[in-house]
Design an enzyme around this catalytic site. Structure first.
Site, PDB file in Angstrom:
ATOM      1  N   HIS B  61       0.845  -1.207   0.000  1.00  0.00           N
ATOM      2  CA  HIS B  61       0.000   0.000   0.000  1.00  0.00           C
ATOM      3  C   HIS B  61       0.878   1.254   0.000  1.00  0.00           C
ATOM      4  CE1 HIS B  61      -4.029   1.839   1.431  1.00  0.00           C
ATOM      5  NE2 HIS B  61      -3.287   2.762   0.833  1.00  0.00           N
ATOM      6  N   ASN B  95      -4.832   6.345  -7.113  1.00  0.00           N
ATOM      7  CA  ASN B  95      -5.375   7.715  -7.039  1.00  0.00           C
ATOM      8  C   ASN B  95      -4.388   8.757  -7.550  1.00  0.00           C
ATOM      9  OD1 ASN B  95      -3.739   7.270  -4.817  1.00  0.00           O
ATOM     10  ND2 ASN B  95      -4.912   8.612  -3.468  1.00  0.00           N
ATOM     11  N   ASP B 306       0.992   2.623   3.670  1.00  0.00           N
ATOM     12  CA  ASP B 306       0.147   3.715   3.171  1.00  0.00           C
ATOM     13  C   ASP B 306       1.008   4.980   2.973  1.00  0.00           C
ATOM     14  OD1 ASP B 306      -1.981   5.172   2.248  1.00  0.00           O
ATOM     15  OD2 ASP B 306      -3.060   5.256   4.152  1.00  0.00           O
ATOM     16  N   HIS B 310       3.583  14.216   0.665  1.00  0.00           N
ATOM     17  CA  HIS B 310       3.076  15.527   0.259  1.00  0.00           C
ATOM     18  C   HIS B 310       4.230  16.514   0.314  1.00  0.00           C
ATOM     19  CE1 HIS B 310      -1.122  14.350   0.194  1.00  0.00           C
ATOM     20  NE2 HIS B 310      -0.978  13.776   1.370  1.00  0.00           N
TER      21      HIS B 310
END
Lengths: 310, 431, 179
Positions: B61, B95, B306, B310
């Site tokens: 992930h 995504n 995960d 950013h």
């Protein structure tokens, strides 16, 4: 003990001693407000910027008057006129203000924690004038000042805070402040507006307003926003008033001479009936005067020349 | 490099549940021999010096952000971060922009991974077009293009009907569905766990129920459709109970937990630390305890990061404006060791199983094993090595780690993919 | 800080105040429109004592106020921490009054400058006079007391410490020398 803090971001982190210094200083400021010449030279040459990302004429005016009474220069920046609309970040706006020589920045912001971000960015003192649903320390301090002035003490009092606790920064700051000073705080409101685990903050949660009012020395009513009805948090203003509105009959449950407070602006006939809002127990207008005194105290304490940069 | 000999290591075989001293000989990217006192007539010899020789770790992930958000991360920088974190393979979530909901994007991701040339990147394709939760993607075509699973990760599939059909179809195609469990009307506006901390900070909360309702729904749909369901980033005690109960009934459900969810609580948000803003949010001590228990009893099969990089600018704003997500690839092994292995929650073999064979099994990969003939994907772990986390040293573009300053013990020191040393901490003697 | 010398004892303080009380009455030709304002902290008990003496002598009650000059200090921009503000309590109008400002020690004159500004903000007195227990010299501003208990030549290295029963639990004036 002397004042050492650079910023006032909330009551959660203030000590009992610090709160006492602020309230004691505010007593002296209130004396200044009672004079014909309501001005002292303490902050001559200092610049106070009120940076408001939310409209609030009363809080902003209160700070601006407080600054002027202390002889500071005050400038207002509101979100609609500043570079905020051009997409400048809060941090960049803050740096610009610091570069222009602001000594104290008073911030009102719709998001919790924005003053913390500001305070860690700039050397100027930061006063939180309300951030989202986090804290509104100056409102709580003026509430505590008013209660102490009227009832002579804070310790041991029963304080009932009634209304939309979930969205209330005023409630949070008052809970911190009053419990720190030894008062017992009860809260009451629609079950949909009681925040998770709030009892851990040291308050008693009452389901009915009667239970909350029983023997209360101070009754603090919160403003209910109509938009909460659209959000499905309560069914109607009528039912809200029926369950949580303060009227004369209900007020009779409180101690004789109990104080009725409201941070304003009031929804007359909704959270508080006009006869109570204007009645002998109400100190709502005095809260406004005391707001200026408390804000003068904070500006004075934070606006000195040599406060070291954190 | 045709031949590589790893000498003097403790080989971890998570499938067999064993750790044994052995040398490993690698030829042409494959494991050629495992045994005592192996010799290499030519090629490179690495003295492992008693450290653990694990099958290459798999992070099922991650978000590598490419295409579309290359300022946050690229497949190349993400690959470097993975290699530095001890991972030889990752499954990257769809995504991106455009969303990986068609063959072209899946092919692009694979091509970029090939160019980066460090680790194996397995794309997860979108479950619905644009991950909008409405129309199904061309799952058969996506599988043929190389997708290993389907997921709309990052956003929930709010319609139960769409989720049901997606699972029916995915089962037919033969790939698992990975579900991001979040009931959007309950989580709406929320930025952290709903509880005492959100009350004090005045931040809108995301209740545990928002996750648990969807975990329950998707378990029911998995049971109904027979489609293998993998629950991503489990964060609450209630989810754990639902998954445990479903597994006991034989529902084909698996689950993963992230290092941040088994390490941190919502207290990490104090001071409006945007590095601790993540979805699902950091929960409570009770939840952390339940997650550890679920790791120990096998309810949770996989540890996945995960990894969600950013830019600094995006995170350096008001808490409510900051994006969700934290980087995780370069702190994962250290957190697994420090928080799980050293305190005895998991044995080293159990921990490595959740980072190798278990994710490989769920995704249908051949990786995650040390076996003669298998790809020589190997991670060498030094269980005694310590470091203090310093995000400025990350290979990832992301610096958004809540673990800055935390001391970790048990770290990867070398990563080998198909026989090639893609990361070397410089502690091993190479001759 | 080491003890150097006691310059006034309890009796000395009493005698000085009695003399100042007489001088105030004489200079102002009685007590009409007279008011005393003590500067925090030790000017306050001194003002009260002077008022009591004046009452003993003249039989008339002279109003006494308390002045905190913190908000008028000229060093607020340079200090590390803000000094705490205490209450100003002047329960009478100063306008057209003969104000006698009372403090324990006059040194640079800066405190008196601040006090003059503070009083001016309260109203417009007819006259302001200054009474101090000790004048130690070293003025930095053109200010001169009207009534002095004792003139004490000092060096800048010295500190004059006034101890009063009300604030310190004892009565004496000392000169200390900084180490």
């Amino acid at each position: 003990m002397n004042w050492k803090r650079k910023d006032v971001l909330g009551l959660q982190n203030l000590s009992v001693e610090e709160i006492e210094i602020i309230l004691d200083t505010a007593v002296s400021m209130k004396e200044v407000l009672g004079r014909t010449i309501k001005k002292v030279p303490a902050l001559r040459g200092r610049t106070v910027v009120t940076l408001f990302y939310e409209p609030s004429t009363r809080t902003r005016t209160s700070f601006e008057l407080a600054a002027k009474y202390l002889s500071a220069d005050s400038v207002n920046l509101s979100a609609s006129t500043s570079s905020v609309v051009k997409g400048e970040t809060l941090k960049d706006t803050a740096r610009t203000l610091a570069a222009m020589g602001a000594d104290v920045v008073v911030l009102r912001h719709p998001m919790a924690g924005a003053p913390n971000l500001l305070a860690e960015t700039i050397p100027a003192a930061v006063i939180n004038a309300g951030d989202g649903t986090h804290e509104h320390p100056t409102q709580a301090l003026l509430d505590m000042f008013t209660v102490r002035e009227k009832l002579g003490k804070l310790a041991g009092l029963n304080v009932a805070i009634i209304g939309d606790i979930l969205h209330s920064r005023v409630a949070r700051s008052n809970i911190w402040g009053f419990t720190k000073m030894g008062a017992r705080v009860r809260i009451c409101g629609p079950a949909t507006m009681i925040p998770a685990s709030i009892e851990t903050m040291g308050v008693e949660v009452c389901t009915g307003i009667e239970e909350a009012l029983e023997g209360a020395d101070v009754v603090m009513m919160l403003r209910i926003q109509l938009e909460r009805q659209q959000q499905g948090l309560f069914p109607s203003l009528q039912e809200y008033t029926r369950l949580f509105g303060l009227n004369r009959q209900r007020l009779a449950l409180a101690r004789p001479g109990a104080l009725v407070m409201h941070p304003g602006p009031i929804n007359r006939g909704v959270e508080i009936s006009p006869e109570v809002a204007d009645g002998v127990n109400s100190v709502i207008t005095e809260q406004v005067t005391n707001g200026v005194a408390v804000r003068m105290a904070l500006l004075y304490l934070l606006g000195g020349g040599g406060i070291p940069v954190a | 490099m045709h031949k590589l000999l790893l000498k003097g290591g403790l080989v971890v075989d998570p499938a067999a549940g064993e750790i044994f001293p052995a040398d490993i000989l690698i030829e042409k990217g494959k494991i050629a021999a495992i045994g005592q006192d192996l010799e290499a007539s030519e090629g490179t010899v690495i003295d492992v010096g008693g450290r653990l020789v694990s099958p290459g770790l798999i992070d099922m992930h991650v978000h590598f952000r490419e295409p579309g958000f290359e300022a946050k991360e690229t497949i190349a920088t993400g690959s470097r971060a993975a290699a530095r974190g001890g991972f030889t393979a990752v499954a990257c979530m769809p995504n991106t922009d455009p969303v990986a909901d068609n063959r072209a994007v899946i092919s692009y991701i694979r091509a970029r991974a090939e160019q980066a040339g460090l680790i194996k990147v397995y794309p997860v394709a979108a479950l619905t077009r644009g991950s909008r939760g409405e129309e199904l993607t061309e799952m058969a075509d996506l599988k043929e293009a190389g997708a290993v699973a389907f997921s709309d990760d990052g956003r929930p599939v709010s319609s139960a009907a769409v989720m049901r059909r997606a699972m029916q179809y995915a089962r037919m195609v033969g790939l698992p569905v990975i579900s991001h469990c979040e009931e959007p009307t309950l989580s709406a506006g929320g930025v952290m766990h709903e509880g005492y901390m959100s009350t004090v900070l005045g931040l809108p909360g995301i209740p545990a129920a928002a996750e648990e309702i969807m975990v329950a729904r998707d378990i029911i749909l998995s049971e109904h459709t027979g489609c293998p369901l993998h629950i991503a980033h489990v964060s609450t005690a209630g989810s754990v109970r639902l998954i445990r109960e479903a597994k006991a009934r034989g529902v084909p459900v698996t689950a993963e937990v992230t290092p941040h969810h088994f390490t941190l609580t919502d207290r990490a948000v104090a001071g409006y630390n945007t590095s601790a803003k993540v979805n699902p949010p950091l929960r409570t001590e009770e939840d952390v305890a339940a997650l550890k228990e679920a790791l120990a009893d096998g309810t949770i099969d996989v540890i996945a990061t995960d990894h969600a990089p950013h830019t600094v600018e995006e995170k350096d704003v008001e808490f409510q404006l900051a994006p969700f997500g934290m980087v995780g690839l370069e702190t994962a092994v250290g957190l697994v060791w420090t928080e799980l292995v050293i305190p005895g929650v998991l044995s080293p073999v159990e921990a490595i199983r959740k980072l190798t064979v278990n994710p490989a099994r769920i995704l249908g990969l051949q990786d995650g094993v040390i076996r003669v003939g298998a790809d020589a994907d190997i991670t060498i772990i030094d269980p005694g090595l310590t470091e203090v986390v310093d995000p400025s040293t990350f290979a990832s573009k992301g610096r958004n780690s809540p673990f800055s300053g935390k001391k970790l013990q048990g770290l990867p020191v070398a990563t080998i993919v198909r026989g090639r040393l893609v990361y070397d901490r410089g502690l091993l003697a190479v001759t | 800080m080491k003890h150097k010398v006691q310059i006034l004892d309890k009796e000395g303080i009493r005698r000085a105040l009695t003399r100042i009380a007489h001088e105030i009455i004489e200079r102002n030709k009685g007590t009409e429109d007279l008011a005393l304002i003590g500067i925090r902290r030790r000017g306050v008990p001194l003002a009260e004592r002077l008022a009591a003496k004046i009452r003993e002598i003249e039989g008339s009650v002279v109003p006494v106020g308390t002045l905190d000059i913190t908000l008028y200090r000229d060093d607020l921009n340079t200090r590390d921490q803000q000094p705490l503000v205490h209450r100003t309590e002047v329960p009478f109008s100063v306008t057209e009054k003969k104000i006698v400002l009372v403090d324990d020690v006059i040194y640079t004159g800066r405190t008196i400058r601040a006090a003059l500004d503070a009083i001016m903000d309260l109203g417009r007195p007819r006259v302001i006079q200054l009474a101090v227990l000790i004048d130690r010299g070293h003025r930095e501003l053109p200010i001169r007391p009207d009534y002095v208990g004792k003139n004490v030549p000092t060096s800048r290295r010295e500190i004059v410490e006034v101890c009063l029963q009300e604030t310190d639990g004892e009565e004496r004036v000392l000169i200390l020398e900084k180490d």
